[in-house]
Write a protein that holds these residues in place. Structure first.
Motif, PDB file in Angstrom:
ATOM      1  N   GLY A   9      -8.614   3.693   6.682  1.00  0.00           N
ATOM      2  CA  GLY A   9      -7.455   3.266   7.455  1.00  0.00           C
ATOM      3  C   GLY A   9      -6.789   2.057   6.824  1.00  0.00           C
ATOM      4  O   GLY A   9      -7.302   1.466   5.871  1.00  0.00           O
ATOM      5  N   GLY A  10      -5.657   1.683   7.390  1.00  0.00           N
ATOM      6  CA  GLY A  10      -4.941   0.530   6.864  1.00  0.00           C
ATOM      7  C   GLY A  10      -5.658  -0.778   7.087  1.00  0.00           C
ATOM      8  O   GLY A  10      -5.452  -1.749   6.353  1.00  0.00           O
ATOM      9  N   SER A  11      -6.538  -0.830   8.098  1.00  0.00           N
ATOM     10  CA  SER A  11      -7.260  -2.070   8.382  1.00  0.00           C
ATOM     11  C   SER A  11      -8.762  -1.974   8.150  1.00  0.00           C
ATOM     12  O   SER A  11      -9.412  -2.989   7.909  1.00  0.00           O
ATOM     13  N   ALA A  38      -4.852  -2.763  -1.212  1.00  0.00           N
ATOM     14  CA  ALA A  38      -5.741  -1.600  -1.071  1.00  0.00           C
ATOM     15  C   ALA A  38      -5.549  -0.658  -2.256  1.00  0.00           C
ATOM     16  O   ALA A  38      -5.042   0.455  -2.134  1.00  0.00           O
ATOM     17  N   THR A  39      -5.964  -1.143  -3.447  1.00  0.00           N
ATOM     18  CA  THR A  39      -5.840  -0.350  -4.667  1.00  0.00           C
ATOM     19  C   THR A  39      -6.879   0.765  -4.677  1.00  0.00           C
ATOM     20  O   THR A  39      -7.875   0.711  -3.947  1.00  0.00           O
ATOM     21  N   PRO A  40      -6.677   1.800  -5.494  1.00  0.00           N
ATOM     22  CA  PRO A  40      -7.676   2.874  -5.565  1.00  0.00           C
ATOM     23  C   PRO A  40      -9.081   2.362  -5.878  1.00  0.00           C
ATOM     24  O   PRO A  40     -10.047   2.766  -5.211  1.00  0.00           O
ATOM     25  N   GLY A  46     -15.083   0.100  -1.321  1.00  0.00           N
ATOM     26  CA  GLY A  46     -15.359   0.024   0.112  1.00  0.00           C
ATOM     27  C   GLY A  46     -15.984   1.302   0.633  1.00  0.00           C
ATOM     28  O   GLY A  46     -16.918   1.271   1.447  1.00  0.00           O
ATOM     29  N   VAL A  47     -15.483   2.441   0.175  1.00  0.00           N
ATOM     30  CA  VAL A  47     -16.063   3.729   0.573  1.00  0.00           C
ATOM     31  C   VAL A  47     -17.520   3.811   0.123  1.00  0.00           C
ATOM     32  O   VAL A  47     -18.399   4.226   0.885  1.00  0.00           O
ATOM     33  N   ALA A  48     -17.773   3.391  -1.122  1.00  0.00           N
ATOM     34  CA  ALA A  48     -19.148   3.418  -1.633  1.00  0.00           C
ATOM     35  C   ALA A  48     -20.065   2.533  -0.799  1.00  0.00           C
ATOM     36  O   ALA A  48     -21.219   2.896  -0.531  1.00  0.00           O
ATOM     37  N   GLU A  49     -19.561   1.394  -0.358  1.00  0.00           N
ATOM     38  CA  GLU A  49     -20.372   0.499   0.472  1.00  0.00           C
ATOM     39  C   GLU A  49     -20.745   1.161   1.794  1.00  0.00           C
ATOM     40  O   GLU A  49     -21.889   1.049   2.264  1.00  0.00           O
ATOM     41  N   VAL A  50     -19.797   1.870   2.398  1.00  0.00           N
ATOM     42  CA  VAL A  50     -20.063   2.555   3.661  1.00  0.00           C
ATOM     43  C   VAL A  50     -21.083   3.672   3.470  1.00  0.00           C
ATOM     44  O   VAL A  50     -22.037   3.807   4.244  1.00  0.00           O
ATOM     45  N   VAL A  51     -20.909   4.465   2.428  1.00  0.00           N
ATOM     46  CA  VAL A  51     -21.824   5.590   2.176  1.00  0.00           C
ATOM     47  C   VAL A  51     -23.215   5.077   1.818  1.00  0.00           C
ATOM     48  O   VAL A  51     -24.227   5.587   2.329  1.00  0.00           O
ATOM     49  N   ASP A  52     -23.272   4.063   0.977  1.00  0.00           N
ATOM     50  CA  ASP A  52     -24.568   3.522   0.543  1.00  0.00           C
ATOM     51  C   ASP A  52     -25.318   2.853   1.695  1.00  0.00           C
ATOM     52  O   ASP A  52     -26.553   2.787   1.668  1.00  0.00           O
ATOM     53  N   ALA A  77       1.973   4.922   2.134  1.00  0.00           N
ATOM     54  CA  ALA A  77       2.809   4.064   2.968  1.00  0.00           C
ATOM     55  C   ALA A  77       2.110   2.774   3.362  1.00  0.00           C
ATOM     56  O   ALA A  77       2.734   1.710   3.415  1.00  0.00           O
ATOM     57  N   ASN A  78       0.792   2.842   3.666  1.00  0.00           N
ATOM     58  CA  ASN A  78       0.087   1.666   4.183  1.00  0.00           C
ATOM     59  C   ASN A  78      -1.076   1.225   3.300  1.00  0.00           C
ATOM     60  O   ASN A  78      -1.946   0.488   3.751  1.00  0.00           O
ATOM     61  N   VAL A  79      -1.079   1.696   2.053  1.00  0.00           N
ATOM     62  CA  VAL A  79      -2.034   1.238   1.048  1.00  0.00           C
ATOM     63  C   VAL A  79      -1.262   0.982  -0.241  1.00  0.00           C
ATOM     64  O   VAL A  79      -0.062   1.204  -0.315  1.00  0.00           O
ATOM     65  N   ASP A  80      -1.950   0.527  -1.270  1.00  0.00           N
ATOM     66  CA  ASP A  80      -1.290   0.168  -2.521  1.00  0.00           C
ATOM     67  C   ASP A  80      -0.604   1.384  -3.165  1.00  0.00           C
ATOM     68  O   ASP A  80      -1.133   2.499  -3.127  1.00  0.00           O
TER      69      ASP A  80
END
Length: 245
Positions: A9-11, A38-40, A46-52, A77-80
């Protein structure tokens, strides 16, 4: 059957294993703040942190706040803006070391609500709207998704609708529930004029407070209900997509 879902999400970036038989989170979700910018690469971290956090080893479904076709993110629209035309499926799969399925965030939320929530067994035209940093949309006809509709970017009084009626707009402008509900009403009337849905499902984090604004909305013929899965709908839908459902 459990599959992991992540909702970008955007936040915030949030995720958890999902019980696909029940359409519920199998464990309490873990959330990290969406980086800015919010670059790729930063979002992938951040995604890796959540999954790990869960030491998950299987496939992962991931939502993205924009148009996604064939694993490629087409809008941002709401990321980099660096996300535009990025092979997000390859980027995220390489970063987390697991197979990835990626889809639009509101589409994922809508799929979950149509299967397990407020849209279950509903025919005709159903529109899911997720009110958050922006406004996401998922349009269904007799249960079939029309992907990547992006109705939050309809022009309303000279502005992108999400700039006026998103939850972020309410917070940024410190709007009362009454004032914000009036803006949401104008948006819903506009969408209804274009699509004539039988049902609006209102999702996003604000769906937890639906009683504060939905009763204030008038002049909308369609039934309006809050999302049953509330802000977990995207995670559930992402997991469903990864499982091929």
């Amino acid at each position: 059957m459990e599959i992991f879902g992540v909702d970008i999400g955007g936040s915030g970036i949030k995720g958890a294993p999902v019980d696909l038989d029940r359409g519920e989170l199998a464990r309490e979700r873990h959330k990290v703040l969406t980086p800015h910018p919010a670059t790729p690469d930063s979002v992938a971290a951040g995604v890796a942190e959540v999954v790990d956090h869960f030491d998950w080893q299987g496939p992962v479904g991931i939502t993205f706040p924009g148009v996604v076709t064939g694993g490629i993110t087409r809008t941002a629209a709401n990321v980099d803006k660096g996300w535009i035309d990025t092979d997000a499926r390859a980027l995220l799969s390489d970063r987390i070391g697991r197979p990835v399925t990626i889809l639009n965030d509101a589409d994922a939320a809508g799929i979950a609500e149509m299967t397990f929530g407020a849209g279950r067994d509903r025919k005709g035209t159903v529109i899911m709207l997720t009110l958050g940093t922006g406004i996401g949309s998922a349009v269904f006809t007799d249960g079939h998704l029309v992907p990547n509709t992006e109705l939050g970017h309809l022009e309303l009084h000279g502005h992108d609708a999400e700039k006026r009626a998103s939850t972020k707009a309410k917070e940024d402008e410190d709007l009362s529930w009454q004032h914000w509900a009036h803006r949401v009403q104008k948006y819903l009337v506009h969408v209804e004029m274009l699509f004539s849905p039988e049902l609006f499902i209102i999702g996003g984090g604000v769906s937890r407070k639906a009683e504060k604004f939905l009763p204030l909305i008038e002049h909308v013929r369609a039934e309006m209900v809050p999302a049953v899965l509330q802000n977990n709908a995207g995670i559930v839908g992402a997991a469903m997509a990864a499982a091929g459902k």
